[in-house]
Write a protein that holds these residues in place. Structure first.
Motif: not given
Lengths: 427, 177
Positions: A25, A41-42, A45-46, A48-49, A52, A282
């Motif tokens: 990350l 940054l959103q 992380y979107l 990132f979600i 998975v 993760v």
């Protein structure tokens, strides 16, 4: 420039001991600020979600649960008994048993570590009693255990298939012959050592009836990979459904048939398996962020241009893949090594005319070798713990095994027929 | 290193609660996927809601599992290089710096994850009409638990280091009395 920065930052953070998920990350987030790339940054992380979220990833924890259940449920001993009946009479017979049992168990657990632990705990003391050095016995268990991730079902192949959008069924079928090649090469070393040292010159073959009895005792467990692969190839089950079926079948075999696994142990098994799965998932999420940045910044194209500037030869590219993965394999476990390199290698391989299925097998074989090389070799550490011999001593005794593993790797890499013939047959 | 036994009681309960959710959720996933596969194969239909529930469970179990892995000190990392190449005196400051960076990263994930969850709360899933934000809330929730465990791990490591340094410095004056 950015590709070099990303590679350097990743290696520095990993070598400094930052947990892998955070290291990846950091590697994905820091260049956004350093090079002023302007991605919010959103969005990071979107991704990132989103990494998975795909529903077919459910196969990963389910295969982990199935493998754990078989490992803890007394399957290992029965497979060893069968392998002993089948190979025990040959010179270097106990070595053959280790390799043969690892190949069979690999088809059930899909995990190299489970494979080494289950086979090693029984076989290392037996081999030492027979006169093998504990270091070689540990080394053989460490090397043979890695065949578990080449022979289907294989968790690293499953992850490669999902990340690279490659058919999991094709990958599984493609891994069968390379797994056999590695096994046969390791067996050749056992034959040589057994004859040369005379510690295990072989003996009388068991009767057909005894062999049959050992086979019947292990048959319910050995049937599992056949049912899983059969279900997937026949189109009856998706890999995810096959994974759920593997859990239920594993439960039936270990709880109802063998009665070696107790129901009260089920919650702990589920917790352990889902924690292991979460650790992997993760990392997959973090890698998808890195993969997103890599794609947006057109890094695979930069890599293609670089490799083509050196040589436009397919063999040079495959050599580069081997060298990079062997080096990464020294310090990384199979799953992160595959997750990190697959987004870069798959588009590059396609441009060089390499089939992504063949690339998946090459990458899996590479990371399998990395599993038993120091300083970070998971099966090496398992074998060290069981044998009570230091990792470096074990590694020294493994030189012939390293040699044949590299030969097998070259064969799998440069003779695509080793993996692709079966795929063509089933396609 | 598994830190759980050294946590204060509330944190141990939190860890046990997360473990319980992992066991129940894991079992639910196995049962739902298997029953759905059997129904599809034998009866020719499947449970429309199963994909959404399994997807929901997968996300939550992944991020809660991340916290459980943190409590167990089980996240994958390469420790051998630092242990062998970095001088012992530098290892502690390095570990503190790394812990600090991870805290910043986790805080950023919690804040941004909460924003994502709030922005998508009004969107509903197609079958069960659950808020999409409820799925996405798994990340900030899991990362908040991870941060909590991470901070306590940091304190435990710091205490251990102080005790080790004290032992290395030799016995205290009181020890002779």
């Amino acid at each position: 420039m950015i590709l070099l920065f990303v590679c350097a930052l990743f290696l520095i953070t990993v070598f400094l001991g930052v947990p892998l998920v955070w290291a990846i990350l950091i590697t994905a987030v820091v260049p956004i600020f350093v090079f002023d790339l302007g991605y919010p940054l959103q969005a990071v992380y979107l991704n990132f979600i989103g990494g998975v979220e795909p529903i077919h990833f459910i196969a990963i924890p389910l295969f982990i649960v199935a493998g754990e259940m078989m490992s803890r449920g007394g399957v290992g001993q029965r497979i060893i008994d069968f392998a002993r009946a089948a190979f025990g009479f040959l010179p270097g017979g106990l070595g053959f048993v280790v390799v043969g049992a690892s190949m069979l168990f690999g088809g059930i657990s899909g995990s190299a570590i489970a494979d080494s632990a289950a086979i090693g705990s029984v076989m290392i003391p037996n081999m030492a009693k027979q006169g093998y050095s504990r270091a070689f016995a540990g080394g053989l268990v460490a090397a043979a255990g890695t065949i578990g991730i080449i022979i289907p079902p294989s968790i690293p192949m499953l992850i490669y298939g999902f990340v690279g959008n490659v058919s999991v069924a094709d990958l599984f079928i493609a891994g069968m012959v390379p797994g056999l090649i590695f096994g046969l090469f390791f067996m050749a070393v056992c034959y040589h050592i057994g004859k040369k040292t005379q510690c295990d010159p072989g003996g009388q073959a068991v009767s057909g009836r005894e062999l049959w009895r050992a086979f019947i005792a292990s048959a319910p467990a050995l049937l599992m990979p056949v049912l899983i692969l059969g279900g997937i190839f026949s189109g009856f089950m998706t890999p995810t459904e096959a994974a759920a079926f593997a859990v239920v079948y594993g439960f039936f075999v270990t709880v109802v048939l063998y009665r070696d696994f107790k129901l009260r142990d089920l919650p702990k098994l589920l917790i352990d398996s889902f924690v292991t799965s979460a650790i992997v998932m993760v990392v997959i999420g973090a890698t998808s962020v890195l993969g997103w940045l890599i794609t947006l910044e057109q890094m695979p194209q930069i890599l293609v241009d670089f490799v083509q500037s050196v040589s436009s030869d397919q063999f040079t590219f495959l050599l580069l893949v081997n060298v990079v993965l062997l080096i990464l394999g020294l310090v990384l476990d199979p799953v992160p090594a595959i997750l990190l390199t697959a987004p870069l290698f798959i588009p590059t391989a396609t441009s060089f005319g390499v089939d992504p299925v063949h690339l998946g097998v090459i990458m899996t074989c590479n990371v399998a070798v990395g599993l038993f090389t120091p300083p970070v070799g998971a099966t090496l550490y398992v074998a060290s713990r069981i044998s009570g011999v230091g990792v470096i001593t074990i590694a020294r005794s493994m030189l012939p095994l390293y040699l044949v593993a590299i030969c097998a790797l070259m064969l799998v890499t440069y003779v695509p027929a080793t993996s692709m013939t079966m795929v063509e047959l089933f396609r | 290193m598994d830190y759980r036994a050294r946590y204060p009681a509330p944190l141990r309960y939190l860890s046990a609660g997360i473990d319980g959710l992992l066991a129940i959720g894991g079992l639910a996933i196995v049962v739902i996927v298997f029953v759905n596969a059997v129904l599809r194969g034998t009866a020719g239909f499947d449970l429309a809601w199963s994909l959404e529930v399994v997807g929901f469970l997968l996300l939550w179990l992944t991020f809660l599992g991340c916290a459980a892995a943190c409590a167990r000190g089980a996240h994958m990392r390469v420790t051998e290089i630092v242990a062998q190449l970095v001088p012992v005196k530098l290892q502690r400051p390095l570990a503190v710096a790394i812990d600090g960076i991870v805290v910043v990263l986790l805080c950023s994930m919690i804040i941004q994850g909460t924003n994502i969850s709030l922005h998508t709360w009004a969107q509903l899933t197609t079958v069960l009409y659950w808020p999409v934000g409820l799925h996405y809330a798994s990340m900030p929730a899991g990362m908040a638990a991870t941060l909590l465990f991470h901070l306590f791990n940091f304190v435990i490591d710091l205490r251990d280091h102080k005790v080790a340094a004290k032992d290395a410095a030799g016995p205290d004056w009181e020890d002779f009395e």
